[in-house]
Design a protein around this motif. Structure first.
Motif: not given
Lengths: 315, 315
Positions: B246, B239, A254, B241-243, A250-252
């Motif tokens: 996963l 980072l 992060v 970016s948010t979206y 879950n990079l969003t």
């Protein structure tokens, strides 16, 4: 000489070629070597390794430059070329052209002898036993968490994974004075941690999003999602796990929670020797079994069992 | 009043309730507002948002505390409770109990009026136009890269994604003196970057594992894998970016190469206003279209087209 070989199968080779040390190398008689989770990953195919395994060891120099002969030594595992940009910037462990003892195109230490460049050697103080010295490599890797991230005395810190490495990371982090808890599933680890004065807790006891620092020592792809649940906004996850496979992440989260994720690998041998010499870390309690080199394949079988801590191999 | 509502469908509500400012709030007449990628994600379901959209704006205070009345202002979007541990530690943008203007349980700025706590307001200097001021929020988010990570003049830095945010991040990073390149796919962005003296390159021109810093502004799940290929060992991925979704991530590579991954979100408004006032960042060239609030739904349609930069909405 004898050597534990992996070339698709794991087997003891009783007629392996003796190492022929080159000019900058010392020839070591291996006194003791330890089985690491990375070894267990290598024989599953990690790094496409082929050759003599083993990268945690203590030995005695029996041939090589005069000032090293007769010394009891441990050895850093990254053999750097000394000339690439990362070497020049003081990061030889990340040399762009490195080989790695027992992991990547360099013979390892589950053998009677090993030839290794003297640049990688560290003398072992007299008050550090062979059983302790064999832990210098993983203890240095545990210390690399503190090289990578400033852990402050006020921080709430959680170690995920109470395996071979996690138990060393926990002891090192205890020395920071931080508020430390280690997530455990086994009584043996819980008992050892309690003996060391470190809180051993079940995952369910820990509230989410409250730790400033979470160290993932699970060695498993699932460790990161757990770390992300435990770490607070602006907190740090230190990654010690290496494995085959690509977890969904879950990079969003992060980005939105402004988490820092810091990869951490090999660490400072000199500092690990200082801590052992000062008696600040208990490594010998982690020794679970000893095997002769003749029984090295069985040693791997034992080390691969769930929950087993350090298995040593002695030529 | 009129307001652009999303409640599953995007529509202009001509009979929305007028904001009723409470004691610590100012009532703003919105002068201008900008459409952000986050708005486009929200109407796809991100955050399960329902209400009045819009979080990039400049307005004039028409009611509220005396010292604010008549002021031209921009507003921070995180409305913090001021009492949680993160607020107490000086990180109100990560308040555990926050609402977020136009994003999370707080009315937004695509409307005639907005009520917002005066704690979030910043006066706009006279030499900063409305067109510039509407960029303060995303410019602050771009500056948050520099809050989160020390970017040094010697660093090689790559920005991935030359969209609305990436074009601001690029301009901010240029000011560090670092060796900067922005990966572009469109001529319009390449031309603007060249005009600003910033290298615009195709992805294929860049060697792998050579950048100290890579900023992912792609807004897409695939951006991270690209960033991981470009960043060198011990380097940093920021980072932005948010979206929804996963991505599969090579965390073992993060550990072995000792990469740092740093999430970054909202940033310092005061610094963004200083840069605009000093004329160090060109934002007005990013304005691609203007719509009245009556045409706000069409404005979103325009903003959602590939490669479109900033679309403004004026009541």
């Amino acid at each position: 000489m004898r050597a534990l070989i992996f070339d698709g199968t794991l087997r003891l080779d009783r007629a392996a070629l003796d190492p022929q040390p080159s000019g900058d190398q010392a020839l070591l008689n291996i006194r003791r070597a330890g089985v690491c989770n990375t070894d267990l990953e290598l024989i599953k195919g990690y790094m496409n390794f082929s050759g003599i395994l083993g990268h945690e060891f203590v030995g005695e120099v029996v041939a090589g430059p005069d000032d090293w002969r007769g010394q009891r030594v441990v050895g850093e595992i990254n053999v750097a070329n000394g000339v690439c940009d990362l070497c020049q910037r003081g990061v030889p462990s990340q040399c762009r052209d490195r080989t790695t003892v027992g992991i990547d195109r360099h013979p390892g230490a589950f053998a009677d002898q090993l030839a290794l460049t003297t640049r990688n050697l560290h003398r072992v103080p007299d008050n550090v036993s062979d059983d302790q010295a064999v832990f210098v490599e993983p203890l240095a890797a545990a210390l690399q968490t503190l090289e990578a991230v400033h852990i402050a005395p006020r921080d709430r810190v959680i170690v995920l994974g109470a395996g071979k490495l996690g138990m060393l990371v926990a002891q090192v982090l205890k020395l920071t004075g931080a508020d430390l808890a280690v997530v455990v599933r086994r009584e043996k680890q819980a008992d050892l941690l309690k003996r060391w004065g470190i809180a051993a807790v079940a995952r369910a006891e820990l509230p989410n999003a409250r730790a400033q620092i979470v160290v993932d020592c699970t060695g498993q792809a699932g460790g990161f999602a757990d770390a992300l649940d435990l770490v607070e906004p602006r907190g740090t996850i230190i990654l010690k796990s290496t494995y085959e496979g690509l977890p969904q992440v879950n990079l969003t989260r992060v980005a939105v929670d402004e988490i820092r994720v810091v990869g951490s690998r090999c660490g400072p041998f000199a500092a690990a020797l200082r801590l052992l010499s000062a008696g600040l870390v208990d490594v010998t309690s982690l020794v679970e079994a000893r095997y002769s080199l003749e029984e090295a394949v069985q040693a791997f079988g034992h080390a691969a069992q769930q929950g087993v801590l350090k298995v040593l191999i002695e030529p």
